[in-house]
Design an enzyme around this catalytic site. Sequence first.
Site, PDB file in Angstrom:
ATOM      1  N   GLU A  35       0.871  -1.198   0.035  1.00 31.11           N
ATOM      2  CA  GLU A  35       0.095  -0.174  -0.063  1.00 31.11           C
ATOM      3  C   GLU A  35       1.094   1.230  -0.107  1.00 31.11           C
ATOM      4  O   GLU A  35       0.869   1.925   0.949  1.00 31.11           O
ATOM      5  CB  GLU A  35      -0.819  -0.028   1.041  1.00 31.11           C
ATOM      6  CG  GLU A  35      -1.907   1.202   1.300  1.00 31.11           C
ATOM      7  CD  GLU A  35      -3.165   1.020   2.155  1.00 31.11           C
ATOM      8  OE1 GLU A  35      -3.533   1.994   2.766  1.00 31.11           O
ATOM      9  OE2 GLU A  35      -3.148  -0.163   2.907  1.00 31.11           O
ATOM     10  N   LYS A  88      -2.420  -2.155  -3.440  1.00 27.50           N
ATOM     11  CA  LYS A  88      -3.367  -0.867  -2.922  1.00 27.50           C
ATOM     12  C   LYS A  88      -2.852   0.457  -3.113  1.00 27.50           C
ATOM     13  O   LYS A  88      -2.575   0.908  -1.988  1.00 27.50           O
ATOM     14  CB  LYS A  88      -3.751  -1.396  -1.775  1.00 27.50           C
ATOM     15  CG  LYS A  88      -4.779  -0.822  -1.048  1.00 27.50           C
ATOM     16  CD  LYS A  88      -5.322  -1.495   0.352  1.00 27.50           C
ATOM     17  CE  LYS A  88      -6.471  -0.692   1.089  1.00 27.50           C
ATOM     18  NZ  LYS A  88      -6.713  -1.038   2.283  1.00 27.50           N
TER      19      LYS A  88
END
Length: 188
Positions: A13, A55
Site C-alpha cells: 500500500e 493497493k
Amino acid sequence: HLFSQNGLVPIVEPEVLPDGEHDLERAQRVTEEVLSYTYRALVQHHVFLEGTLLKPNMSTAGHSCTRKYAPQDVAHATVRALSRTVPAAVPGITFLSGGQSEEDASLNLDAINKHQGRKPWALTFSYGRALQASVLKAWAGKAENVPAAQKEFLNRAKANGQAALGKYSGGVGGAATGQSLYIENHAY
C-alpha cells in the site's frame, strides 16, 4: 516466500496523498516514482509478486488544484503510471479512494477499467470513506436507521462492482455521494 509459505497475501500500500496544488501530470510522475521504488525493493527482497496485491492511489490532481480533470484524464494518467511500473506478475490492483467523493471514486474506477490499452491486472476497489460515507450518514448511530444504511451500502457496493467491470454509468445517489471525503494532512 515467507508470506506464501504461511498462507498470507501481502497487500502493498504505497499511497501518494492528494494534499497540495499539484496537477495531474505531477501526480502521475510522483506515483510512477513511488511505485518504481516500491517494486524495486520488493524484487530485491525476493517477494513472490504473483502472491501480492497492490493497493495504491489513483493518479489524481492535488485537492487544492484549481484545474478539474475528467475521469478519462484520471484513467489515462493512472493506467500510464501503472503500466510503466507495476509488473504483469502482480495479479490485482485494489485502489484506495484517496479522499475522492463516492461518485468520483466510482466514475474514475469505471474510466480506468474502460481505458484502452494493456492492463494485465484485475483493477478493483478497496475503498474506505468512498464506500462508507453515505452509509454512516444514513445510519447516524440509530438502530431505526439500519435498513436505510444497509440500502446505502448495497447501492455503493453495486456501483463500485459495476465500475470494476467498466459498466458503471454514474448517478447512484446517496446521503454523501457528492461530498469531498478529503481530510487535509491525513495521518495513518
